[in-house]
Design a protein around this motif. Structure first.
Motif, short mmCIF file in Angstrom:
data_model
loop_
_atom_site.label_atom_id
_atom_site.label_comp_id
_atom_site.label_asym_id
_atom_site.label_seq_id
_atom_site.Cartn_x
_atom_site.Cartn_y
_atom_site.Cartn_z
N SER A 50 -26.40 -32.43 -18.96
CA SER A 50 -26.70 -33.22 -20.14
C SER A 50 -25.48 -34.07 -20.53
N LEU A 51 -25.74 -35.29 -20.97
CA LEU A 51 -24.65 -36.16 -21.41
C LEU A 51 -23.89 -35.54 -22.57
N GLY A 52 -24.60 -34.77 -23.38
CA GLY A 52 -23.96 -34.13 -24.53
C GLY A 52 -22.86 -33.15 -24.16
N SER A 53 -22.80 -32.77 -22.89
CA SER A 53 -21.80 -31.78 -22.47
C SER A 53 -20.38 -32.34 -22.55
N VAL A 54 -20.24 -33.68 -22.66
CA VAL A 54 -18.88 -34.25 -22.74
C VAL A 54 -18.16 -33.77 -24.00
N HIS A 55 -18.92 -33.35 -25.01
CA HIS A 55 -18.31 -32.89 -26.26
C HIS A 55 -17.99 -31.40 -26.21
N ALA A 56 -18.55 -30.66 -25.26
CA ALA A 56 -18.29 -29.23 -25.12
C ALA A 56 -18.44 -28.85 -23.66
N PRO A 57 -17.48 -29.25 -22.82
CA PRO A 57 -17.67 -29.13 -21.37
C PRO A 57 -17.52 -27.73 -20.80
N ALA A 58 -16.93 -26.80 -21.53
CA ALA A 58 -16.63 -25.48 -20.96
C ALA A 58 -17.02 -24.37 -21.92
N ARG A 59 -18.25 -24.41 -22.40
CA ARG A 59 -18.64 -23.47 -23.45
C ARG A 59 -18.68 -22.04 -22.95
N GLU A 60 -19.15 -21.82 -21.69
CA GLU A 60 -19.20 -20.45 -21.20
C GLU A 60 -17.80 -19.87 -21.06
N ARG A 61 -16.85 -20.68 -20.60
CA ARG A 61 -15.46 -20.21 -20.51
C ARG A 61 -14.91 -19.88 -21.89
N ASP A 62 -15.15 -20.77 -22.84
CA ASP A 62 -14.60 -20.58 -24.18
C ASP A 62 -15.20 -19.35 -24.86
N GLU A 63 -16.49 -19.11 -24.66
CA GLU A 63 -17.11 -17.93 -25.27
C GLU A 63 -16.59 -16.64 -24.63
N LEU A 64 -16.34 -16.67 -23.33
CA LEU A 64 -15.77 -15.51 -22.66
C LEU A 64 -14.37 -15.23 -23.19
N ILE A 65 -13.56 -16.27 -23.35
CA ILE A 65 -12.21 -16.10 -23.88
C ILE A 65 -12.24 -15.55 -25.30
N THR A 66 -13.12 -16.08 -26.12
CA THR A 66 -13.25 -15.60 -27.50
C THR A 66 -13.61 -14.12 -27.53
N PHE A 67 -14.51 -13.70 -26.65
CA PHE A 67 -14.92 -12.30 -26.55
C PHE A 67 -13.73 -11.42 -26.18
N LEU A 68 -12.96 -11.84 -25.19
CA LEU A 68 -11.79 -11.05 -24.76
C LEU A 68 -10.74 -11.00 -25.86
N GLU A 69 -10.48 -12.13 -26.49
CA GLU A 69 -9.47 -12.17 -27.56
C GLU A 69 -9.85 -11.26 -28.72
N LYS A 70 -11.11 -11.27 -29.08
CA LYS A 70 -11.58 -10.49 -30.22
C LYS A 70 -11.44 -8.99 -29.97
N HIS A 71 -11.88 -8.54 -28.82
CA HIS A 71 -11.97 -7.08 -28.60
C HIS A 71 -10.70 -6.49 -27.99
N LEU A 72 -9.86 -7.32 -27.41
CA LEU A 72 -8.58 -6.82 -26.90
C LEU A 72 -7.42 -7.20 -27.80
N LYS A 73 -7.74 -7.96 -28.86
CA LYS A 73 -6.72 -8.37 -29.83
C LYS A 73 -5.55 -9.06 -29.14
N VAL A 74 -5.88 -10.07 -28.38
CA VAL A 74 -4.88 -10.85 -27.65
C VAL A 74 -5.11 -12.33 -27.93
N GLU A 75 -4.17 -13.14 -27.49
CA GLU A 75 -4.33 -14.60 -27.53
C GLU A 75 -4.22 -15.11 -26.11
N ILE A 76 -5.26 -15.75 -25.63
CA ILE A 76 -5.30 -16.22 -24.25
C ILE A 76 -4.98 -17.70 -24.20
N ASN A 77 -3.99 -18.05 -23.43
CA ASN A 77 -3.53 -19.43 -23.31
C ASN A 77 -4.12 -20.06 -22.05
N ILE A 78 -4.72 -21.24 -22.18
CA ILE A 78 -5.27 -21.94 -21.02
C ILE A 78 -4.72 -23.37 -20.96
#
Length: 309
Positions: free
Chosen positions: A123-151
């Motif tokens: 979808s053309l709309g993906s240019v505004h959020a190109p990596a949502r699955e990656r970002d949601e995975l990172i948010t999940f890890l940060e929340k439950h492991l209480k870490v900050e992940i740098n990319i």
């Protein structure tokens, strides 16, 4: 055996193995991630796990709900869904299958990924959020492991360390093993053997060994290397390699990369160019390849005084 019994016993048994393969491949993809910056890595991991759990859920639903009185066409239409939560809710009507908040949250990530993110980049709309699955995975890890992940950069990105791999493995096991337990119980109720898994298969790692990380495989690799390079008494294959196959001049400074290549098909790609460069200086290339093939033979017979196998 009635057609419905054959279906549940053999066809769903094949489906169980397929589900195990998807889970194995997804977990292996996560294990081989160097960091969390690459969105394709997150996609590969989530795709394998999402498909594996979905197929596993559908096996459990069929064994639980289906009987000879069902309208078969209507029943099969009811399986045409990629909604993990809906399938879980169907199982929960007849089984004690409670997921904690964290595992429920991960199921939600899988469902959203499979329903929306899986084709999001078409979808053309993906240019505004190109990596949502990656970002949601990172948010999940940060929340439950209480870490900050740098990319943010190639060299500063947070490495995928053991704690992340073990956490993801535990999370997925808390979803997969209760579903497999339902499958075993329902198959037993129906006097079927749907749950039987071929020993040594990818699925056996998941359902029989109940192993959801690849730490043991890494340890095994190290132990096998130690065995093959040792001077201790050994079998014909290792003696053949040590005595007759002259090592290529790989760079000692890159040994860590070479060990990673032994562990991962993905990392092998990074070393293959170097191997091709070394092969340009090998005059007897065909003989060398034949010897390497012979070294892996199940029926190799070699003693130190022999010139050939």
């Amino acid at each position: 055996m009635r057609p419905d019994e054959y279906w549940k016993n053999f066809n769903l048994g094949t489906e169980l193995d397929i589900a195990g393969r998807f889970l194995f491949n997804g977990l292996q993809a996560f294990h081989e991630m160097r960091n969390f910056a690459v969105e394709e890595d997150a996609f590969e991991f989530l795709y394998g796990v999402a498909v594996g759990i979905e197929r596993l859920l559908k096996i459990a639903v069929i064994l639980t709900e289906h009987d000879a009185a069902n309208d078969q066409a209507e029943f099969e239409d009811g399986l045409k869904t990629h909604n993990h939560q809906l399938l879980i809710q169907r199982l929960q009507k007849r089984h004690q299958f409670d997921l904690a908040g964290m595992t429920n949250e991960f199921i939600g990530i899988l469902s959203t990924f499979y329903k929306s993110h899986r084709y999001g980049r078409y979808s053309l709309g993906s240019v505004h959020a190109p990596a949502r699955e990656r970002d949601e995975l990172i948010t999940f890890l940060e929340k439950h492991l209480k870490v900050e992940i740098n990319i943010s950069g190639m060299f500063d990105s947070t490495r995928n360390e053991r704690r992340y791999k073990m956490f993801i493995g535990r999370t997925i096991s808390k979803i997969v093993l209760p579903i497999f337990h339902i499958i075993r119980n329902e198959a037993g109720r129906l006097n079927l053997y749907t749950y039987e898994i071929q020993y040594g298969s990818k699925a056996s790692k998941i359902f029989l060994r109940e192993s959801f990380d690849f730490e043991d495989e890494d340890i095994l690799q190290g132990e096998l290397i130690a065995y093959f390079v040792s001077g201790e008494e050994s079998g014909p294959n290792s003696r053949f390699i040590r005595d007759l196959i002259k090592p290529l001049p790989f760079d000692p400074a890159l040994e860590a990369d070479y060990l990673s290549a032994l562990r991962s098909d993905r990392y092998k790609q990074e070393v293959l160019d170097e191997l091709e460069g070394h092969y340009e200086d090998v005059e007897d290339f065909k003989d060398r390849r034949n010897m390497l093939e012979a070294a892996a033979s199940d029926h190799l017979s070699y003693d130190a005084g022999e010139d050939e196998d």
